[in-house]
Structure formats: C-alpha cells, structure tokens
Scaffold this active site. Structure first.
Site, mmCIF file in Angstrom:
data_model
loop_
_atom_site.group_PDB
_atom_site.id
_atom_site.type_symbol
_atom_site.label_atom_id
_atom_site.label_comp_id
_atom_site.label_asym_id
_atom_site.label_seq_id
_atom_site.Cartn_x
_atom_site.Cartn_y
_atom_site.Cartn_z
ATOM 1 N N HIS A 85 0.833 -1.205 0.000
ATOM 2 C CA HIS A 85 0.000 0.000 0.000
ATOM 3 C C HIS A 85 0.868 1.256 0.000
ATOM 4 C CE1 HIS A 85 -2.351 -3.303 1.689
ATOM 5 N NE2 HIS A 85 -3.429 -2.677 1.271
ATOM 6 N N HIS A 89 -3.998 3.302 -3.395
ATOM 7 C CA HIS A 89 -4.182 2.745 -2.048
ATOM 8 C C HIS A 89 -3.433 1.435 -1.841
ATOM 9 C CE1 HIS A 89 -6.108 0.933 1.475
ATOM 10 N NE2 HIS A 89 -6.234 -0.145 0.713
ATOM 11 N N GLU A 137 -17.849 -3.434 25.023
ATOM 12 C CA GLU A 137 -17.048 -4.653 25.156
ATOM 13 C C GLU A 137 -15.825 -4.636 24.248
ATOM 14 O OE1 GLU A 137 -20.309 -4.650 24.334
ATOM 15 O OE2 GLU A 137 -21.299 -5.390 26.148
ATOM 16 N N ASP A 180 -32.996 -15.437 30.972
ATOM 17 C CA ASP A 180 -32.672 -14.417 29.963
ATOM 18 C C ASP A 180 -32.744 -14.971 28.542
ATOM 19 O OD1 ASP A 180 -32.515 -12.139 31.430
ATOM 20 O OD2 ASP A 180 -30.347 -12.233 31.759
ATOM 21 N N HIS A 208 -28.941 -14.673 25.291
ATOM 22 C CA HIS A 208 -27.916 -14.500 26.316
ATOM 23 C C HIS A 208 -27.186 -15.804 26.658
ATOM 24 C CE1 HIS A 208 -29.591 -10.576 26.627
ATOM 25 N NE2 HIS A 208 -28.921 -10.264 27.734
#
Ligand SMILES: Cc1ncc(C[n+]2csc(CCOP(=O)(O)OP(=O)(O)O)c2C)c(N)n1
Ligand SMILES: [Mg+2]
Length: 661
Positions: free
Chosen positions: A31, A262, A409, A467, A471
């Site tokens: 690149h 690129h 997360e 749940d 989950h």
C-alpha cells in the site's frame, strides 16, 4: 519550527515516500498511497515531537506510536529504518512482505522493534492506543511525573474512523480525558471503493468533539502547520484529534488523490513520474547520508531525554518498585494471599457460583496486586469483577484499580490489549460470555500478540436461565478455543476457580478466558489444594471405584457435578467410571502424551459433558466418544428445566456411557 528545519522536512518525507514506493514495487504488493500521503506529517511528528530513542526501543518512558492504518506499514518501517533502529536494515525494506523478514505486510508486535502493536484490522490500533494512554496515566498516578510522562501518538485513516469500535474507544478516551493521546487522522477522503463520499457523511471532528476531544485541522502537507498543531495538541487537557488534510499517493502524477494508489504497486512509469515531481533524484532504495543524518537528529534529542530519565530512576525512592512493576509477574504478597485463599476454600468447601468464587479470588488478592487493573463493560454486579479495595479510575484520579468501561465490550478488550502492551499493568475485564462475540477481534489480537489479558466472562451457558437464547452461549467456548493461543478456563468449583485464576495470572504468553457460572456449584474437590491440579488442563477428579476404568466421563465447569453423579449411578450398575475434570481442554491438549494417557487411558471410551456444542471435543474424546451437551440454541426458562429439556442430565450421561462399555 525554524526555516532551516522546514526546509529539511520535505526531503525527509520524500525518503519515506521513495522507500515506500520502491518496497511495494519490489514486493509486487502493498500500500504505497497512505505512506506517501502522510509522510510530511509523520516526518514532523518524528523529527520534532516523538520521544523515542532508537538505541532502546523498550525504554519504559518512550512515547508510544501506533500506526492504526496498518496497511500503510511501509511508513513505520521506513521511519524505523531512517532513525536507525537496530535490525530494521535496508535489506529488510527490500524484503518487504517476504517470509521471515522484519517487514511483514501489516505491522506485527514482537516482530519488528519499534512496532508497539499489531495493526491491520481497521479500528483496532486507535482503540488499543486508548489503553496505552490510559496505562500511562495509571502508572503516572502510581509512580509520578519523574518516571512516567509520555504521549501516545496514532495515525488513523478514514477506515479506522468508520469502524464502530472507534466510537467505543473515543468516547472512553474522551470521558477519561486522556490528554496524552493525540490522533493524526489521515483525512484523504479516499478508501478502497473510491471517495469516502460513497459511504460516509459523518462530520468526524464533531463526533470527536461530542465525545470530549479537542480537534484541530491542518493541511497535512504543510510542515509548519502540522508542527504548530502538534505543539498545541500537547498542551491540551483532553485527547486531541488532528485532521490532516492530505492527498493519498502524494507525488504520483496520475494516481495521487485516487484509490488507485491505495493498495497496489504504482508501476515503473508512475514511480518515475513521482520521483521527478518530488525532486527525488536517487535510485531505488537509495537515501543520501545527509537525509539519514536529519532523521537521526531526533534520536539524539531523545537519547538526552532517556539519559536524564535514567538518572531520575536511579535517584528515585520508587526505583525498585517501578522496575519490578514493569517486569511483570504476580507479586509475592498476592501469591501468598491466593495460597491463603485456597486453604480457606479447602476448609470451607463453599457452594458458590463460579462467578462468585472468582469475586472472592479478586477480593483476596487485589489489595496486594497494584498492577492488576480490573473492570467490566457495565456488568460489575453480575461479573463480580470489583474487589472492595479497588477505587474507581476517573478522569481526575487515575490512582484506582477499577475501570467502568461502560457498555463497550470491544473497546474494553482493545484497551486491555493496549494496557498490557504498554507494560506495568495486568488487565482483566468482564462481560457475559455471550458477548465475547463483541470483543472477538481484540481477543484474537491478544492471542496473536501473546498478551496476557484476562477476560472474565460470566453467565457461561443455558444455566443462566430466564434471559433466554440471546444471552445463552452455546458455540462460544468452541469458537474461543479455536483461536490459536487462547486458553479457556471453565472451573467446576471454588477451588478450581482459584486455580484457574492462578494459571491466568501466571501465563506470560497469551490471554485467558475465564468462563464462569451464574448458578451455584458444590465443592467437588477432595484434595488439600496444595497442588494446582487445573494447571495441566485436565486431571482425574474421581478415580473409578474398584479397579481400572471402563469408561471416562470428562466434563467442564457446572457439568462436572453431573459427571460425578453419573459415576455413582454407573457404579450401582457395576460399571467402573472415572471422572476427569477439564477446566482447560486447550491446556490439556498441550501436555505430553504420557500425561494425557494417564488421564485418558488408551482404549477406554469417553463421554464428554459440557452445556455447549460438541465442536472441538472430538480431539479429546474421538469420533466414537459420547457427548452430552447442546446441539442448537437454548431457550428462556429456569435453568433446571432447561437442563432437563436439553437432556444435559446425569441419566443421559449414564445412557451414553452404557452404550460404550
Ligand atoms: C476491519 C477491516 N476491514 C477491512 C479492511 C480492508 N481494508 C484495508 S484498508 C481499507 C480502507 C482504506 O481506506 P482508508 O482507511 O481511508 O485508508 P487509505 O486508503 O486512505 O490509506 C480497507 C477496507 C481492513 N484492513 N480491516
Ligand atoms: Mg483514506
């Protein structure tokens, strides 16, 4: 910057451009556009601002530089070569992207001195850098300005900013006011498909400002403007984004400003034209001495900084603590605290969820383990990741031991990689096991970079109950175990939980996943805990009654209890069954043949029990082995009912065993 300085920057930058064009051309892949576009800004950054002594790329108080746009790897390789980092020779540049070279396609941590983190998956670098900048502030709070006082610099591309993880990372950095973090955005409005207008209308500066950053804009090809912006950025009390307007492939007569520069070699004609346009009269891989000398002046400046720092360290009253901290390892006091905790568990034989047992481990060791920096992605009370001794890390006080990552997360996982790479910190962070999917690209990098990051992932099966299937992880253990270098730990009781933590903390070459239960488990171990039996991944928990085993029942975590029950039921039928607990199947598979055969004797059939899918287990139980677990998604109901419904019961284990004896 003085006028003579300014005059020197362009040729320094052109050296980066020429080396990048030449290396990509020779490799026939790579690149060139990004290094050619950002060469001017990078030259100013390295020549005038970065604190980095090539004579010691590990100096703890060096500035960290992250090339988030890892595809532009020739930018960092050229610079490391030009400033004289040992090993990054011209031959290595000529061997760009070849097997065994120090110049792989994308920068790889541990491979090239001066490369601080592996980049290439867009968005990871900038997010890892947030962790580095956070580590700097934490260690600064622990050891003071004299020893810890450095910046984290990032070059990020349009793609880095388009990736979702960037939002998690920048909002965390802004919230914590990580003012030692400075991002240079290669604002070239080009990505692979063409103009960024094809897909993006975000005002990224406003987005950063909304997250609490300062922002600046400069012409990325105007060294004086870049220099002024970098100087201003260093004075900010917030993290700073500098939008550097650049032309991708700067200098290439036809391809500059287009996606054509690129990710492929420019071709001989274009390279010739670029040499002329840039006034670069030297042959391929040729750099005149005076330009090397200009690049190395930066090294001279930083060498003086390092010398002064070494003197401060020698005179410091926290010298030994600082050296020990950067060396890593579990402090003796924490080791002792863990031993005492294990002795207590053996005595008390508590019935606990393993997440609660994990919380008790942390409670026992955290106060004696200042390098241990915990946190959770907004599930502290569920993950039980916070010890009472840990104060919260805040934008005006970094002396604590616990981070509220928010519901981020992926950003948390990348930040933990950054803290670990920075050194001086052993990070752990919690969420539900199901949401390991939301951190997976960063977990993969923890493993690829051999970082000992600890993931505390609770609610580890259908056992979480009501749940429901959104989950309830079923494929996650298999999916995590399939990442090379990852070790999962799914302990069966409080003692194994403490042992799993010990293994995770002692590991120096890769991440640990602690998969912990929401529901309670009985104390199953009958030994005195003086030996870490979990450390070999699997071991004989209950020997077969009355002679050699006819069947081995091998289980993990909450299902070990079922295997123990099944063993007794089988004994009543006159079948001799051994129970093997396998908190870490991956660790077990790494043991020598003799140990493995001592646990799973040749020719004795196996039944595995795990409330998850079978993928991966055949490596241990063979195709003929029995498996009691899940075959699809779970459901919303109380846990006991789900175990019945999905047939994960001692009776089923007995059935599978009887089929095989
Ligand atoms: C997560 C991820 N998705 C896709 C890619 C493949 N890829 C490499 S560079 C790039 C985008 C290029 O645009 P930009 O980031 O602006 O870099 P520039 O072309 O300006 O150097 C893509 C999609 C990647 N490396 N990482
Ligand atoms: Mg771009």
């Amino acid at each position: 910057m003085t006028a003579p300085d300014l005059d020197r920057i362009r040729p320094m930058a052109n050296a980066v451009r020429a080396l990048s064009m030449d290396a990509v051309e020779k490799a026939k892949s790579g690149h060139p556009g990004m290094p050619m576009g950002m060469a001017d800004a990078a030259a100013v950054l390295w020549a005038k601002h970065i604190k980095f002594d090539p004579a010691d790329p590990q100096w703890p108080d060096r500035d960290r530089f992250v090339l988030s746009a890892g595809h532009g790897s020739m930018l960092i390789y050229s610079i490391l070569h030009l400033i004289g980092v040992e090993g990054v020779t011209m031959d290595e540049l000529k061997n760009f992207r070849q097997f065994g070279s120090k110049t792989p396609g994308h920068p790889e941590f541990g491979h090239t001195p001066g490369v601080e983190t592996t980049t290439g998956p867009l968005g990871q670098g900038i997010s890892t850098a947030v962790g580095m900048a956070l580590a700097e502030r934490i260690l600064n709070a622990h050891f003071g300005d004299a020893l810890v006082d450095h910046h984290t610099w990032v070059i990020a591309s349009d793609g880095d900013l388009q990736e979702g993880i960037s939002q998690e990372a920048i909002s965390l950095a802004g919230h914590l006011k990580l003012n030692r973090l400075i991002v240079l955005w290669d604002d070239n409005s080009i990505s692979i498909d063409g103009s960024t207008e094809l897909s993006d209308t975000v005002d990224h500066k406003k987005r950063f400002e909304a997250a609490g950053w300062d922002t600046l804009s400069v012409d990325g090809h105007d060294p004086a403007a870049v220099d002024a912006a970098l100087t201003r950025a260093k004075a900010s009390d917030r993290p700073v984004l500098i939008a550097c307007r650049t032309t991708i492939g700067f200098g290439a007569p036809k391809k500059a400003g287009t996606a054509g520069s690129h990710g492929s070699p420019l071709g001989a004609e274009e390279i010739d034209g670029a040499r002329k346009a840039l006034g670069w009269e030297h042959g391929p891989f040729e750099v005149p001495e005076n330009i090397y000398a200009d690049w190395r002046e930066m090294a001279v400046r930083s060498a003086a900084d390092r010398k002064a720092w070494n003197e401060r360290l020698a005179a410091s009253n926290v010298r030994d603590a600082f050296i020990a901290r950067m060396a890593g390892g579990v402090p003796k006091a924490a080791q002792d605290a863990l031993k005492a905790h294990i002795a207590k568990v053996v005595e008390d034989k508590p019935k606990l969820a393993t997440r609660a047992a994990s919380g008790k481990v942390l409670e026992a060791i955290a106060a004696d383990y200042p390098a241990l920096i915990g946190g959770s992605a907004d599930l502290t009370g569920s993950n039980l990741t916070k010890a009472s001794s840990q104060a919260i890390i805040k934008s005006d006080d970094f002396s604590g031991g616990y981070i509220h990552y928010g519901v981020r997360e992926h950003g948390m996982a990348a930040a933990m990689n950054g803290m670990s790479l920075h050194g001086g910190i052993t990070p752990y962070g919690g969420t539900f096991l199901i949401f390991s999917d939301y951190c997976r690209p960063a977990i993969r990098l923890s493993a690829l970079m051999n970082q000992s990051v600890i993931y505390v992932l609770t609610h580890d099966s259908i056992g979480l109950g009501e749940d429901g299937p959104t989950h309830q992880p079923v494929e996650h253990l298999s999916a995590l175990r399939s990442i090379p270098g990852v070790e999962t730990w799914r302990p069966c009781d409080a003692l194994e939980t403490a042992e799993s933590w010990a293994c995770a903390l002692e590991r120096t070459d890769g991440p640990a996943i602690l998969a912990l239960s929401r529901q309670g488990v009985p104390h199953l171990r009958e030994d005195d805990g003086s030996q870490n039996l979990s450390a070999r991944g699997a071991y004989v928990l209950r020997e077969a009654q009355g002679g050699a085993p006819q069947i081995v029942l091998i289980a993990t975590g909450t299902e070990v209890e079922l295997a123990v029950q099944a063993r007794d039921m089988l004994a009543e039928k006159g079948v001799k069954a051994r129970v093997v607990s396998a908190p870490s199947p991956e660790r077990f598979l790494k043991q020598d043949d003799a140990y493995r055969a001592s646990v799973l004797p040749d020719g004795v059939p196996c039944v595995a029990v795990e409330a998850a899918i079978r993928w991966g287990w055949d490596a241990i139980i063979g195709r003929e082995g029995g498996f009691v677990g899940m075959t699809g998604f779970g459901a919303s109901a109380p846990a006991e009912q789900l175990y019945e419904h999905f047939g994960i019961t001692a009776e089923r284990v007995v059935e599978e065993a009887l089929k095989r004896v």
